[in-house]
Design an enzyme around this catalytic site. Structure first.
Site, PDB file in Angstrom:
ATOM      1  N   SER A 197      24.381  93.293  68.717  1.00 21.55           N
ATOM      2  CA  SER A 197      24.708  92.357  69.811  1.00 21.55           C
ATOM      3  C   SER A 197      25.556  93.080  70.856  1.00 21.55           C
ATOM      4  O   SER A 197      25.314  92.955  72.067  1.00 21.55           O
ATOM      5  CB  SER A 197      25.493  91.146  69.290  1.00 21.55           C
ATOM      6  OG  SER A 197      24.693  90.374  68.451  1.00 21.55           O
ATOM      7  N   CYS A 247      21.014  83.543  64.156  1.00 24.64           N
ATOM      8  CA  CYS A 247      21.806  83.461  65.390  1.00 24.64           C
ATOM      9  C   CYS A 247      21.446  82.256  66.253  1.00 24.64           C
ATOM     10  O   CYS A 247      22.139  81.936  67.196  1.00 24.64           O
ATOM     11  CB  CYS A 247      21.630  84.740  66.205  1.00 24.64           C
ATOM     12  SG  CYS A 247      22.255  86.163  65.335  1.00 24.64           S
ATOM     13  N   ASN A 303      12.447  89.711  64.794  1.00 29.53           N
ATOM     14  CA  ASN A 303      13.231  89.300  63.625  1.00 29.53           C
ATOM     15  C   ASN A 303      12.618  88.136  62.845  1.00 29.53           C
ATOM     16  O   ASN A 303      12.786  88.034  61.646  1.00 29.53           O
ATOM     17  CB  ASN A 303      14.671  88.942  64.043  1.00 29.53           C
ATOM     18  CG  ASN A 303      14.726  88.109  65.301  1.00 29.53           C
ATOM     19  OD1 ASN A 303      13.902  88.244  66.197  1.00 29.53           O
ATOM     20  ND2 ASN A 303      15.695  87.228  65.388  1.00 29.53           N
ATOM     21  N   SER A 361      21.854  97.714  64.159  1.00 27.43           N
ATOM     22  CA  SER A 361      23.013  97.271  63.368  1.00 27.43           C
ATOM     23  C   SER A 361      22.910  97.810  61.947  1.00 27.43           C
ATOM     24  O   SER A 361      21.836  97.751  61.347  1.00 27.43           O
ATOM     25  CB  SER A 361      23.016  95.743  63.248  1.00 27.43           C
ATOM     26  OG  SER A 361      23.904  95.164  64.159  1.00 27.43           O
ATOM     27  N   GLN A 373      15.469  95.390  63.873  1.00 30.63           N
ATOM     28  CA  GLN A 373      14.621  94.986  62.745  1.00 30.63           C
ATOM     29  C   GLN A 373      13.530  96.009  62.437  1.00 30.63           C
ATOM     30  O   GLN A 373      12.678  95.764  61.591  1.00 30.63           O
ATOM     31  CB  GLN A 373      13.980  93.617  63.035  1.00 30.63           C
ATOM     32  CG  GLN A 373      14.972  92.488  63.214  1.00 30.63           C
ATOM     33  CD  GLN A 373      15.636  92.043  61.896  1.00 30.63           C
ATOM     34  OE1 GLN A 373      15.297  92.532  60.808  1.00 30.63           O
ATOM     35  NE2 GLN A 373      16.586  91.129  61.989  1.00 30.63           N
ATOM     36  N   THR A 404      40.294 103.595  68.573  1.00 31.30           N
ATOM     37  CA  THR A 404      40.178 104.362  67.323  1.00 31.30           C
ATOM     38  C   THR A 404      38.908 103.952  66.585  1.00 31.30           C
ATOM     39  O   THR A 404      38.650 102.764  66.391  1.00 31.30           O
ATOM     40  CB  THR A 404      41.417 104.096  66.435  1.00 31.30           C
ATOM     41  OG1 THR A 404      42.575 104.405  67.198  1.00 31.30           O
ATOM     42  CG2 THR A 404      41.370 104.935  65.168  1.00 31.30           C
ATOM     43  N   HIS A 423      24.123  96.544  59.154  1.00 29.67           N
ATOM     44  CA  HIS A 423      24.004  95.583  58.044  1.00 29.67           C
ATOM     45  C   HIS A 423      22.582  95.107  57.785  1.00 29.67           C
ATOM     46  O   HIS A 423      22.335  94.370  56.838  1.00 29.67           O
ATOM     47  CB  HIS A 423      24.951  94.388  58.255  1.00 29.67           C
ATOM     48  CG  HIS A 423      24.538  93.450  59.329  1.00 29.67           C
ATOM     49  ND1 HIS A 423      23.930  92.249  59.065  1.00 29.67           N
ATOM     50  CD2 HIS A 423      24.644  93.524  60.677  1.00 29.67           C
ATOM     51  CE1 HIS A 423      23.699  91.620  60.209  1.00 29.67           C
ATOM     52  NE2 HIS A 423      24.122  92.383  61.201  1.00 29.67           N
TER      53      HIS A 423
HETATM   54  N1  PMP Z   1      18.680  92.085  67.572  1.00 21.32           N
HETATM   55  C1  PMP Z   1      17.885  91.629  66.582  1.00 21.32           C
HETATM   56  C2  PMP Z   1      16.401  91.793  66.721  1.00 21.32           C
HETATM   57  C3  PMP Z   1      18.446  91.036  65.448  1.00 21.32           C
HETATM   58  O1  PMP Z   1      17.645  90.580  64.480  1.00 21.32           O
HETATM   59  C4  PMP Z   1      19.846  90.921  65.369  1.00 21.32           C
HETATM   60  C5  PMP Z   1      20.498  90.287  64.152  1.00 21.32           C
HETATM   61  N2  PMP Z   1      20.083  88.990  63.886  1.00 21.32           N
HETATM   62  C6  PMP Z   1      20.626  91.411  66.420  1.00 21.32           C
HETATM   63  C7  PMP Z   1      20.003  91.978  67.507  1.00 21.32           C
HETATM   64  C8  PMP Z   1      22.121  91.296  66.418  1.00 21.32           C
HETATM   65  O2  PMP Z   1      22.705  92.010  65.378  1.00 21.32           O
HETATM   66  P1  PMP Z   1      24.234  91.759  65.032  1.00 21.32           P
HETATM   67  O3  PMP Z   1      24.355  90.329  64.605  1.00 21.32           O
HETATM   68  O4  PMP Z   1      24.516  92.701  63.916  1.00 21.32           O
HETATM   69  O5  PMP Z   1      25.016  92.036  66.253  1.00 21.32           O
END
Ligand code: PMP
Length: 369
Positions: free
Chosen positions: A71, A329, A150, A197, A178, A240, A199
């Site tokens: 994001s 989201c 996604n 990202s 993704q 940092t 995670h």
């Molecule tokens: N772009 C896409 C295609 C995503 O699937 C996501 C996570 N849902 C994001 C951006 C944003 O990632 P984050 O929530 O780690 O900022």
């Protein structure tokens, strides 16, 4: 509990966690400090992670900027490139099914006087190249599209989109969040910026990458920094560095490359197994929203159970299966992605996304579903 919501987030792999812990406990030095080993160890760890990211995407290490996640990367890149445009470059092209962090940034820029074209997508959830070409004007400076969607898992033809952008001297931003771990994410020539990202690839939350290619059209590319201050992250993001998270991200990228073939095979087999169960148990009551296998990544299945509300189904299975109806989201609205591929509100209310992991045993699904 079987976790089938890996597009929302993933577990941190033990190998990743072990690396991270070292930098939370023994190796806690500030990577920007000088003269002593505790600091240089941290700096080396950050730079090692940067190398791993650059190997994954096929870019230079000084083009890798660590952020807090996709994001932030999306915001930074889109606002950063918009900010340095001449007055006659005011047009951006994106699609209707981008992540909220792209779409909301576009809305913000519209308020600042930019014009944005939101491309329709095909029923497969991909961008039509002719529509993209037709949308380009003299004022266009940026195209921003996702590599993999996604909700559907559909894959955009980034190579061809990059060719179009390069020929027209347009910057291209690709949200690869993704795509990583699911397809080859070597950046094609013509991609100027990329976001991801950690995670989503078995790394920690709160860390990601913005790739900013340093040369574009033979000119140095220097977008507006995200955070002004110290010289960290090539002067783009002062402060940092979050060493343990960056180390975790680097390790996760290393594992993506190391285990790519093996994990692809597992994901394909898992998907085949799951689709087999769904088809057997639901017979004529299942409709797939995701495109066919060649047009999507393995392990993401979006489908409807005819006559059954997704919320009711997901709550019913929630003690044994963790899954979702779509993007985490935008959970308060009916999916704009499913709307864009032509689904009715009723069909959207029946839609479920299962996103699989190569690290999750799904044998028991046969009994559960
Ligand atoms: N772009 C896409 C295609 C995503 O699937 C996501 C996570 N849902 C994001 C951006 C944003 O990632 P984050 O929530 O780690 O900022």
């Amino acid at each position: 509990m079987i976790y089938l919501d890996n597009n929302a987030t993933t577990k941190v792999l033990p190998e990743v966690r072990d690396e991270m812990i070292k930098y939370l406990t023994e190796n806690y030095g500030n990577p920007s400090s000088k003269y002593y080993k505790l600091a240089s160890d941290s700096k080396n760890a950050v730079e090692y992670a940067r190398e791993k990211v650059s190997e994954l995407f096929g870019c230079d290490t000084d083009e890798v900027i660590f952020t807090s996640g996709a994001s932030e990367s999306n915001n930074f890149i889109i606002k950063g490139i918009a900010d340095i445009q001449e007055k006659n470059k005011r047009h951006i092209i994106t699609s209707k099914i981008e992540h909220a962090s792209v779409l909301e940034t576009m809305k913000y820029l519209e308020k600042k006087g930019f014009h944005v074209t939101y491309l329709d997508v095909t029923k497969d959830g991909t961008i039509d190249l002719k529509q993209l070409t037709d949308a380009i004007t003299q004022e266009t400076f940026l195209v921003s599209v996702m590599w993999v969607n996604n909700e559907l898992g559909s894959i955009n033809d980034i190579k061809s989109i990059a060719d179009i952008c390069r020929k027209k001297n347009l910057f291209l931003h690709v949200d690869a969040t993704q795509a990583v771990g699911k397809i080859d994410v070597t950046m094609p020539n013509g991609v100027s910026f990329l976001s991801m990202s950690a995670h989503k690839i078995y790394g920690p939350k709160g860390v990601g990458v913005a790739i900013v290619k340093k040369d574009q059209f033979g000119l140095p590319n220097r977008i507006t920094p995200l955070i002004h201050g110290g010289e960290q992250e090539n002067n783009y993001r002062a402060g940092t560095q979050c060493v343990h998270n960056i180390v975790g991200l680097g390790k996760a990228c290393e594992i993506v490359l190391r285990d790519f073939e093996k994990n692809q095979e597992i994901l394909k087999n898992h998907e085949k197994f799951l689709v087999g169960i769904l088809n057997r148990k639901l017979k004529d009551n299942i409709v797939y929203n995701s495109p066919c296998q060649d047009l999507k990544v393995p392990g993401v299945i979006n489908f409807q159970i005819k006559g059954v509300k997704n919320v009711i189904f997901l709550k019913k299975i929630s003690s044994q299966i963790a899954a979702s109806s779509g993007s985490a989201c935008s959970i308060t609205h009916p999916s704009y992605t499913l709307k864009a591929i032509g689904l009715s509100d009723e069909e959207i209310a029946q839609s479920i996304r299962f996103s699989l992991s190569p690290y999750e045993d799904i044998k028991e699904l046969e009994e559960i579903l």
